[in-house]
Design an enzyme around this catalytic site. Sequence first.
Site, mmCIF file in Angstrom:
data_model
loop_
_atom_site.group_PDB
_atom_site.id
_atom_site.type_symbol
_atom_site.label_atom_id
_atom_site.label_comp_id
_atom_site.label_asym_id
_atom_site.label_seq_id
_atom_site.Cartn_x
_atom_site.Cartn_y
_atom_site.Cartn_z
ATOM 1 C CD GLU A 149 -39.017 35.580 75.776
ATOM 2 O OE1 GLU A 149 -38.866 36.005 74.614
ATOM 3 O OE2 GLU A 149 -38.183 34.832 76.331
ATOM 4 C CG HIS A 207 -33.854 37.172 77.706
ATOM 5 N ND1 HIS A 207 -34.104 36.854 76.391
ATOM 6 C CD2 HIS A 207 -32.514 37.092 77.860
ATOM 7 C CE1 HIS A 207 -32.966 36.597 75.780
ATOM 8 N NE2 HIS A 207 -31.985 36.737 76.642
ATOM 9 C CG HIS A 216 -30.611 34.162 70.126
ATOM 10 N ND1 HIS A 216 -30.413 35.432 69.633
ATOM 11 C CD2 HIS A 216 -31.205 34.332 71.338
ATOM 12 C CE1 HIS A 216 -30.874 36.322 70.489
ATOM 13 N NE2 HIS A 216 -31.352 35.683 71.542
ATOM 14 C CG HIS A 237 -21.705 18.459 73.803
ATOM 15 N ND1 HIS A 237 -21.098 19.623 73.433
ATOM 16 C CD2 HIS A 237 -21.948 18.568 75.140
ATOM 17 C CE1 HIS A 237 -20.969 20.424 74.488
ATOM 18 N NE2 HIS A 237 -21.474 19.802 75.534
ATOM 19 C CG HIS A 266 -22.142 22.971 80.923
ATOM 20 N ND1 HIS A 266 -20.927 22.488 81.350
ATOM 21 C CD2 HIS A 266 -22.328 22.446 79.674
ATOM 22 C CE1 HIS A 266 -20.404 21.705 80.424
ATOM 23 N NE2 HIS A 266 -21.230 21.681 79.388
#
Length: 398
Positions: free
Chosen positions: A112, A115, A188, A299, A357
Site C-alpha cells: 500500500e 503504491h 478511483h 459485465h 485484465h
Amino acid sequence: MTAHAPYDLTPIAWLMGVGVLIAIGPLLWVWRRNAGHGVARRLHALTILTLFLTFDLTLFGAFTRLTDSGLGCPDWPGCYGNASPLGARHEIAMAQAHMPTGPVTHGKAWIEMVHRYLATGVGVLIVVLAVATFVAWRRQRRSAAVGARQVPLAPWWPLVTLVWVCLQGAFGALTVTMKLYPAIVTLHLLGAVVLLALLCMQAVRYQQAASERLPTALPGALRALLLVTSVLLALQIALGGWVSTNYAVLACTQFPTCQDSWWPPMNFAQGFEIWRALGVTSAGNPVDFSALTAIHYVHRLMAYVVFAAIGVLAWRLHRIPPLRAQAKWLAGLALLQLATGLGNVLLGWPLLAAVLHTGGAAALAVVLVWTICESRRAAVAAPQAAIRVRGPGNMGPA
C-alpha cells in the site's frame, strides 16, 4: 501547558519528499536526452514518460487491490501516523496478531505504501509538466509579440491534468478512510483511466506539433464508430471496476453459461445499488449471491458488445494506412482481454490474469484516445451544381 499541533504534517511531508526523489531521476533523463531538441519535443518526451509511469501505477494499483492491500495501512497519507511501515512495526504486528489473514500485515502495508509513493512521484511529474508547459507558453507569447514563429503550446490541458491528479489523490484517500466503498474504489479506477487519456491526448498533440503533422481524415460513419466504441469501453471499464470492487468475479465460474444456466437468478436492484458499504446493502443486510451474479453477468454481456465493436473498428481502421498501427493494437488488446477474462472465470481469478485484465482495459482506452487524436471527421464536399450565371438575355433553365 504545551500546545500540540492539531494535525501532524510529518507523514505527508515525507510522502511528498519520496515522490520528489522518485521523479528526479526520470526528469533528468528526459531533459538530458532531449536537450538539443525543441520545446515541443522535450514536452512530448516528458508527457510520454509520465504516461508510461501512470500506466505502471494503474497496474500496481490493480495489484494492490487484488492482493487485498488497500487497507494495509488503514490511515492516510502515512501508515499509523508514520512515513513508512518501518515506523509502524509495532502497530502492524499487533493488528496482524489479532487477525493473521486480515487487511493489515507487514507485506500488505508495504504494498500500500509503495503504491502511495509511486502515485506521489507521478503527481510530481504532472506538476513539472504543467509548470514547464506554462513557462514555454509564456515565452512563446512574448516571442509572438516580436514576430517570431513558434509552435503553439496551450497550458490548459496540463493544468486540467494537474487538477485531475489532485482529485485522484483525494479519491485515494477516500478509498482508505471509507474502508473500500465500492463506488469510491470504482471511481478511483475510472479516474486513473481519465488521467491516462489526458496524458495520451497531450502526447499526441505535442508530437503532431513537433512534426507538423495533421490528423487523418475519416469518413463520418467510421469516426462515429470510433467515438461510440470509446463510450462503450468506458462503460465496460466502469462495470469491470464494479465487478472487481464487489468481488463478483467468481459468481460465475463457467463459460459461456453461468451456474449451469444461460440466465441465472439475478438481483439487479441490489447488485447495482451504488452507494453502500462493501458486502452489505444500504440497510445493513448482507449482499445476496444473486446480486453478485447480476454484477458479473452484466459485465460479461457487455463484453460481447464491446469485443464486437472493437473488432469491427480495428477491421475498418486497418484499411487506412496511417492508422494501421492503432488497428493492430486494438485487435491484439481485445484478444488479450478475451484471454484474461476467460482466465479469471475458468482458473479462479489468478492474480496475473486479473492484473493483466485491468492493464488491458487501460491500454485499450489509451489506444482509442490515441486514435481519436490522430483522426478527424472528413469534410463533406459541397455538391457542385451546374449553375450558369443568368443575365437579362438568359432567363431559361441552366
